[in-house]
Write a protein that holds these residues in place. Sequence first.
Motif, mmCIF file in Angstrom:
data_model
loop_
_atom_site.group_PDB
_atom_site.id
_atom_site.type_symbol
_atom_site.label_atom_id
_atom_site.label_comp_id
_atom_site.label_asym_id
_atom_site.label_seq_id
_atom_site.Cartn_x
_atom_site.Cartn_y
_atom_site.Cartn_z
ATOM 1 N N ALA A 85 0.839 -1.195 0.000
ATOM 2 C CA ALA A 85 0.000 0.000 0.000
ATOM 3 C C ALA A 85 0.876 1.248 0.000
ATOM 4 O O ALA A 85 2.054 1.192 0.361
ATOM 5 C CB ALA A 85 -0.924 0.012 1.219
ATOM 6 N N LYS A 86 0.259 2.364 -0.392
ATOM 7 C CA LYS A 86 0.970 3.641 -0.355
ATOM 8 C C LYS A 86 1.209 4.075 1.085
ATOM 9 O O LYS A 86 2.223 4.689 1.396
ATOM 10 C CB LYS A 86 0.186 4.709 -1.114
ATOM 11 C CG LYS A 86 0.195 4.477 -2.605
ATOM 12 C CD LYS A 86 -0.559 5.551 -3.348
ATOM 13 C CE LYS A 86 -0.539 5.247 -4.839
ATOM 14 N NZ LYS A 86 -1.290 6.239 -5.612
ATOM 15 N N SER A 87 0.262 3.743 1.976
ATOM 16 C CA SER A 87 0.433 4.008 3.405
ATOM 17 C C SER A 87 -0.518 3.118 4.190
ATOM 18 O O SER A 87 -1.496 2.602 3.642
ATOM 19 C CB SER A 87 0.185 5.483 3.739
ATOM 20 O OG SER A 87 -1.171 5.821 3.513
ATOM 21 N N VAL A 105 5.332 -0.653 2.068
ATOM 22 C CA VAL A 105 4.968 0.690 1.625
ATOM 23 C C VAL A 105 5.681 0.963 0.301
ATOM 24 O O VAL A 105 6.916 0.861 0.223
ATOM 25 C CB VAL A 105 5.367 1.754 2.675
ATOM 26 C CG1 VAL A 105 5.069 3.152 2.162
ATOM 27 C CG2 VAL A 105 4.656 1.489 3.992
ATOM 28 N N CYS A 106 4.886 1.266 -0.739
ATOM 29 C CA CYS A 106 5.456 1.541 -2.057
ATOM 30 C C CYS A 106 4.427 2.270 -2.918
ATOM 31 O O CYS A 106 3.266 2.427 -2.520
ATOM 32 C CB CYS A 106 5.900 0.260 -2.741
ATOM 33 S SG CYS A 106 4.563 -0.894 -3.116
ATOM 34 N N LEU A 126 10.641 -4.101 -5.415
ATOM 35 C CA LEU A 126 9.490 -4.836 -5.925
ATOM 36 C C LEU A 126 9.648 -4.891 -7.431
ATOM 37 O O LEU A 126 9.922 -3.876 -8.070
ATOM 38 C CB LEU A 126 8.200 -4.106 -5.555
ATOM 39 C CG LEU A 126 6.863 -4.701 -5.970
ATOM 40 C CD1 LEU A 126 5.771 -4.157 -5.070
ATOM 41 C CD2 LEU A 126 6.512 -4.461 -7.402
ATOM 42 N N LYS A 127 9.506 -6.069 -7.994
ATOM 43 C CA LYS A 127 9.544 -6.205 -9.448
ATOM 44 C C LYS A 127 8.153 -6.581 -9.930
ATOM 45 O O LYS A 127 7.590 -7.587 -9.510
ATOM 46 C CB LYS A 127 10.556 -7.253 -9.885
ATOM 47 C CG LYS A 127 10.659 -7.347 -11.399
ATOM 48 C CD LYS A 127 11.736 -8.289 -11.853
ATOM 49 C CE LYS A 127 11.791 -8.269 -13.366
ATOM 50 N NZ LYS A 127 12.740 -9.245 -13.874
ATOM 51 N N ASN A 128 7.612 -5.750 -10.803
ATOM 52 C CA ASN A 128 6.358 -6.073 -11.474
ATOM 53 C C ASN A 128 6.762 -6.850 -12.717
ATOM 54 O O ASN A 128 7.154 -6.268 -13.733
ATOM 55 C CB ASN A 128 5.585 -4.796 -11.822
ATOM 56 C CG ASN A 128 4.226 -5.093 -12.401
ATOM 57 O OD1 ASN A 128 4.037 -6.071 -13.114
ATOM 58 N ND2 ASN A 128 3.263 -4.229 -12.118
ATOM 59 N N VAL A 129 6.704 -8.164 -12.622
ATOM 60 C CA VAL A 129 7.148 -9.042 -13.701
ATOM 61 C C VAL A 129 6.289 -8.829 -14.942
ATOM 62 O O VAL A 129 6.805 -8.783 -16.064
ATOM 63 C CB VAL A 129 7.103 -10.526 -13.243
ATOM 64 C CG1 VAL A 129 7.481 -11.460 -14.376
ATOM 65 C CG2 VAL A 129 8.001 -10.727 -12.032
ATOM 66 N N THR A 130 4.997 -8.674 -14.757
ATOM 67 C CA THR A 130 4.073 -8.502 -15.869
ATOM 68 C C THR A 130 4.407 -7.269 -16.696
ATOM 69 O O THR A 130 4.409 -7.310 -17.925
ATOM 70 C CB THR A 130 2.619 -8.407 -15.358
ATOM 71 O OG1 THR A 130 2.332 -9.575 -14.595
ATOM 72 C CG2 THR A 130 1.626 -8.289 -16.494
ATOM 73 N N GLN A 131 4.692 -6.167 -16.033
ATOM 74 C CA GLN A 131 4.955 -4.904 -16.722
ATOM 75 C C GLN A 131 6.438 -4.612 -16.928
ATOM 76 O O GLN A 131 6.797 -3.630 -17.578
ATOM 77 C CB GLN A 131 4.314 -3.747 -15.949
ATOM 78 C CG GLN A 131 2.806 -3.840 -15.858
ATOM 79 C CD GLN A 131 2.207 -2.619 -15.203
ATOM 80 O OE1 GLN A 131 2.716 -1.511 -15.336
ATOM 81 N NE2 GLN A 131 1.103 -2.819 -14.498
ATOM 82 N N LYS A 133 8.609 -3.637 -14.674
ATOM 83 C CA LYS A 133 8.988 -2.442 -13.915
ATOM 84 C C LYS A 133 9.575 -2.826 -12.566
ATOM 85 O O LYS A 133 9.156 -3.813 -11.956
ATOM 86 C CB LYS A 133 7.767 -1.555 -13.669
ATOM 87 C CG LYS A 133 7.149 -0.983 -14.923
ATOM 88 C CD LYS A 133 5.912 -0.169 -14.578
ATOM 89 C CE LYS A 133 5.241 0.346 -15.839
ATOM 90 N NZ LYS A 133 3.978 1.013 -15.559
ATOM 91 N N LYS A 134 10.509 -2.003 -12.097
ATOM 92 C CA LYS A 134 11.039 -2.134 -10.740
ATOM 93 C C LYS A 134 10.538 -0.954 -9.928
ATOM 94 O O LYS A 134 10.588 0.190 -10.385
ATOM 95 C CB LYS A 134 12.556 -2.189 -10.744
ATOM 96 C CG LYS A 134 13.084 -3.486 -11.319
ATOM 97 C CD LYS A 134 14.572 -3.592 -11.150
ATOM 98 C CE LYS A 134 15.032 -4.942 -11.685
ATOM 99 N NZ LYS A 134 16.478 -5.116 -11.532
ATOM 100 N N ILE A 135 10.044 -1.248 -8.730
ATOM 101 C CA ILE A 135 9.462 -0.228 -7.861
ATOM 102 C C ILE A 135 10.170 -0.298 -6.513
ATOM 103 O O ILE A 135 10.155 -1.343 -5.861
ATOM 104 C CB ILE A 135 7.943 -0.480 -7.674
ATOM 105 C CG1 ILE A 135 7.236 -0.515 -9.032
ATOM 106 C CG2 ILE A 135 7.333 0.562 -6.754
ATOM 107 C CD1 ILE A 135 5.818 -1.092 -8.971
ATOM 108 N N PRO A 136 10.808 0.795 -6.077
ATOM 109 C CA PRO A 136 11.432 0.766 -4.747
ATOM 110 C C PRO A 136 10.365 0.675 -3.657
ATOM 111 O O PRO A 136 9.271 1.210 -3.796
ATOM 112 C CB PRO A 136 12.193 2.090 -4.668
ATOM 113 C CG PRO A 136 11.637 2.952 -5.736
ATOM 114 C CD PRO A 136 10.974 2.072 -6.750
ATOM 115 N N VAL A 137 10.698 -0.039 -2.597
ATOM 116 C CA VAL A 137 9.800 -0.149 -1.449
ATOM 117 C C VAL A 137 10.498 0.407 -0.220
ATOM 118 O O VAL A 137 11.733 0.415 -0.143
ATOM 119 C CB VAL A 137 9.343 -1.610 -1.193
ATOM 120 C CG1 VAL A 137 8.683 -2.192 -2.424
ATOM 121 C CG2 VAL A 137 10.479 -2.487 -0.749
#
Length: 165
Positions: A85-87, A105-106, A126-131, A133-137
């Motif tokens: 979640a964002k928060s 939190v991400c 966090l890796k969104n394998v489908t898209q 994308k890498k997202i820092p958490v």
Amino acid sequence: MELRGKAHCFGNDVNTDYIISGKYKFKTLDMKELAKHVMEDLDPDFAERVQPGDFVVAGSNFGCGSSREQAPLALLNAGVGAVLAKSFARIFYRNAINTGLPVVVCDTGLIDAGDELVVDLESGMLKNVTQGKKIPVQPLPPIMLKILSDGGLAEHFRKYGNFNL
């Protein structure tokens, strides 16, 4: 600690009564029974669709409402591997860690329902394998990682007798 699963998306301000309705949590303490009804007010088929390790993905203020531990326990017993979640509401966040449910939190705006995700709690990625994308958490403190790896606070204390870093 690496987690893998599919995203199940929800919005902002998901309160603990949406996670597990009061009409159930006051009738039984059986977590397996409560897990059959998790998130049903927002998604009636969620408990049937969720697979072990899948993620609940939400916007901001996830877990607002009561301070009862049934909400994170019901998610765990339904097979949810983590909540992203964002928060988070502060009490839900602590209850989740204490019961052994990872909370991350991400920026969840980069995740769609059904996306395959891999979350590495230690590296904070966090890796969104489908898209693709890498997202820092937001990284978890070492003691929280240890509590989670031990299966929650009660198991951690059974194992060590106190907080053990």
